[in-house]
Write a protein that holds these residues in place. Structure first.
Motif, mmCIF file in Angstrom:
data_model
loop_
_atom_site.group_PDB
_atom_site.id
_atom_site.type_symbol
_atom_site.label_atom_id
_atom_site.label_comp_id
_atom_site.label_asym_id
_atom_site.label_seq_id
_atom_site.Cartn_x
_atom_site.Cartn_y
_atom_site.Cartn_z
ATOM 1 N N VAL A 256 47.884 40.720 32.255
ATOM 2 C CA VAL A 256 47.559 39.409 31.686
ATOM 3 C C VAL A 256 47.531 38.346 32.774
ATOM 4 O O VAL A 256 46.617 37.508 32.834
ATOM 5 C CB VAL A 256 48.569 39.041 30.576
ATOM 6 C CG1 VAL A 256 48.380 37.593 30.133
ATOM 7 C CG2 VAL A 256 48.410 39.979 29.384
ATOM 8 N N LEU A 257 48.517 38.367 33.679
ATOM 9 C CA LEU A 257 48.559 37.374 34.756
ATOM 10 C C LEU A 257 47.431 37.597 35.755
ATOM 11 O O LEU A 257 46.835 36.632 36.248
ATOM 12 C CB LEU A 257 49.913 37.425 35.458
ATOM 13 C CG LEU A 257 51.111 36.895 34.662
ATOM 14 C CD1 LEU A 257 52.391 37.015 35.487
ATOM 15 C CD2 LEU A 257 50.898 35.448 34.250
ATOM 16 N N ALA A 258 47.134 38.855 36.079
ATOM 17 C CA ALA A 258 46.042 39.129 37.007
ATOM 18 C C ALA A 258 44.717 38.632 36.448
ATOM 19 O O ALA A 258 43.898 38.034 37.165
ATOM 20 C CB ALA A 258 45.960 40.626 37.291
ATOM 21 N N GLN A 259 44.511 38.833 35.161
ATOM 22 C CA GLN A 259 43.283 38.366 34.526
ATOM 23 C C GLN A 259 43.220 36.849 34.517
ATOM 24 O O GLN A 259 42.157 36.256 34.752
ATOM 25 C CB GLN A 259 43.204 38.924 33.107
ATOM 26 C CG GLN A 259 41.832 38.849 32.480
ATOM 27 C CD GLN A 259 41.740 39.678 31.221
ATOM 28 O OE1 GLN A 259 42.615 39.648 30.363
ATOM 29 N NE2 GLN A 259 40.660 40.442 31.101
ATOM 30 N N ALA A 260 44.359 36.208 34.271
ATOM 31 C CA ALA A 260 44.391 34.745 34.287
ATOM 32 C C ALA A 260 44.073 34.203 35.677
ATOM 33 O O ALA A 260 43.474 33.121 35.808
ATOM 34 C CB ALA A 260 45.765 34.252 33.830
ATOM 35 N N ALA A 261 44.459 34.958 36.720
ATOM 36 C CA ALA A 261 44.193 34.534 38.095
ATOM 37 C C ALA A 261 42.760 34.802 38.518
ATOM 38 O O ALA A 261 42.332 34.321 39.578
ATOM 39 C CB ALA A 261 45.159 35.234 39.043
ATOM 40 N N GLY A 262 42.017 35.571 37.722
ATOM 41 C CA GLY A 262 40.617 35.833 38.035
ATOM 42 C C GLY A 262 40.281 37.265 38.369
ATOM 43 O O GLY A 262 39.128 37.565 38.682
ATOM 44 N N ALA A 263 41.261 38.165 38.327
ATOM 45 C CA ALA A 263 40.999 39.581 38.605
ATOM 46 C C ALA A 263 40.378 40.248 37.388
ATOM 47 O O ALA A 263 40.519 39.775 36.257
ATOM 48 C CB ALA A 263 42.285 40.294 39.001
ATOM 49 N N ALA A 264 39.691 41.352 37.622
ATOM 50 C CA ALA A 264 39.015 42.082 36.543
ATOM 51 C C ALA A 264 39.864 43.255 36.081
ATOM 52 O O ALA A 264 40.494 43.952 36.882
ATOM 53 C CB ALA A 264 37.650 42.570 37.016
ATOM 54 N N ILE A 265 39.870 43.485 34.768
ATOM 55 C CA ILE A 265 40.634 44.564 34.155
ATOM 56 C C ILE A 265 39.669 45.626 33.634
ATOM 57 O O ILE A 265 38.629 45.307 33.051
ATOM 58 C CB ILE A 265 41.500 44.037 32.990
ATOM 59 C CG1 ILE A 265 42.457 42.951 33.479
ATOM 60 C CG2 ILE A 265 42.264 45.182 32.326
ATOM 61 C CD1 ILE A 265 43.473 43.418 34.479
ATOM 62 N N ALA A 266 40.014 46.901 33.843
ATOM 63 C CA ALA A 266 39.182 48.006 33.361
ATOM 64 C C ALA A 266 40.014 48.920 32.468
ATOM 65 O O ALA A 266 41.209 49.113 32.691
ATOM 66 C CB ALA A 266 38.612 48.805 34.529
#
Length: 358
Positions: A256-266
């Motif tokens: 959730v935090l990585a996505q909020a920072a702009g990273a992509a989730i797969a």
């Protein structure tokens, strides 16, 4: 007299065994675990909510159920498969035998399996839907129809619906750590309290403005079940808290935090459960970690998001940890509280403590 039991993996040949636990039916996605001890800990880990677990170690649960080992107040898994399940509580602190504990908590189980074959299927196919039927419910035709009932595969989100203060530990009033609960383990709360701060647990949709009003020294997004896309209620809070307060994401909380920072989730049908090997780039040694996640952070997106890679899976090269010093942010897809499991990653709590002091 032993009762029959049946395990059906979707699109695979049936596995017959002997019934254990309660007589009934359990269905869910099946994952494998190589733990030889800490079985009640794992079964009460909310990250496993709705799962079926195949234990690869030949004899599980001989220590029985030790109340202080439990990671939540309820069993999270829906059913288990094993070679043999303990009927005694050999640990001096054990209060109940494993099979009796399963029966009392209405968890169906199948034993007498060649769990190596089951695990080989899971390793080949990744996440697999499965159904267990025990006793009178060990009917292959009836169980096969369960795969057509889409509503029966729904899994509730783990986590509290109301805020509360964690009181079991050495935390005091010198500061506060706020924990967003996606399915937090008691072991994590104990480790955080040991950092010498009060611990406040809040729902996953808790508004960022109310969190900041508590003036916390740090905020933790806990591990739990599901994938980041199913936790949209937390995305606004995660985005608003970035750069405002030291942040640590664990498991799905890291996603959730990585996505909020702009990273992509797969999400691609693969998963990491149980003990997994992790390395730190630039360092010669690795560590064994406890994991329970079924999503991935796309490595190429880390740099775009301004995140530094800190941990990588030694088998498949996937991202297992990241940080951003400027925004006082760190994430670990593994669970460093190590309950159950190896304690190689306890240093992560020191890193979070240092981040709160700086």
């Amino acid at each position: 007299m032993a009762l029959p039991a049946l395990l059906l993996l979707e699109n695979e040949e049936p596995f017959w065994g002997v019934a254990a636990g309660v007589e009934g039916v359990a269905q869910g996605v099946m994952v494998a675990s190589g733990f030889s001890a800490g079985i009640p800990d794992l079964m009460t880990d909310p990250s496993y909510t709705g799962k079926l677990v195949c234990f690869t170690y030949p004899h599980i649960g001989t220590s029985g159920m030790v109340p202080s080992d439990l990671q939540s107040d309820e069993i999270a898994v829906r059913g288990i498969a094993a070679r043999e399940i303990g009927r005694t509580a050999a640990n001096r602190l054990g209060v109940e035998a494993m099979n009796a504990w399963l029966d009392r908590n209405a968890v169906p189980a199948i034993e007498g399996l060649d769990t190596r074959t089951v695990t080989a299927v899971l390793a080949r196919r990744g996440l697999v839907r499965a159904v267990i039927g025990t006793g009178q419910y060990a009917d292959a035709s009836a169980l096969a129809k369960k795969f057509d009932d889409s509503s029966a595969w729904d899994v509730p989100k783990a986590g509290t619906s109301t805020p509360y203060d964690w009181t079991d530990g050495v935390g005091d009033d010198s500061g506060t750590i706020v924990v967003y609960d996606f399915g937090v383990k008691k072991g994590l709360l104990r480790r955080l309290a040991a950092l010498g701060r009060a611990v406040r647990v809040v729902p996953s949709d808790y508004p960022a403005v109310e969190t900041l009003a508590l003036k916390p020294d740090g905020v933790v997004f806990s591990g739990g079940n599901g994938v980041p896309a199913t936790r949209s209620e937390a995305h606004d809070a995660a985005s608003s808290l970035l750069g405002q307060v030291p942040l640590w994401g664990i498991g799905i909380g890291a996603g959730v935090l990585a996505q909020a920072a702009g990273a992509a989730i797969a999400v691609n049908g693969r998963a990491h459960y149980g003990v997994q090997p992790v390395g730190r780039p630039g360092e010669p040694s690795g560590e064994m970690t406890v994991q329970a996640h079924e999503f991935w952070i796309e490595g190429e997106s880390l740099m775009t998001a301004g995140l530094e890679l800190t941990h990588v899976h030694l088998n498949d090269g996937s991202v297992e940890g990241f940080r951003c010093a400027a925004r006082r942010l760190m994430g670990t897809l593994f669970h460093p509280e190590s309950e159950p499991g190896p304690r190689d990653s306890l240093y992560c709590f020191d890193r979070f403590s240092d981040m709160m002091r700086n």
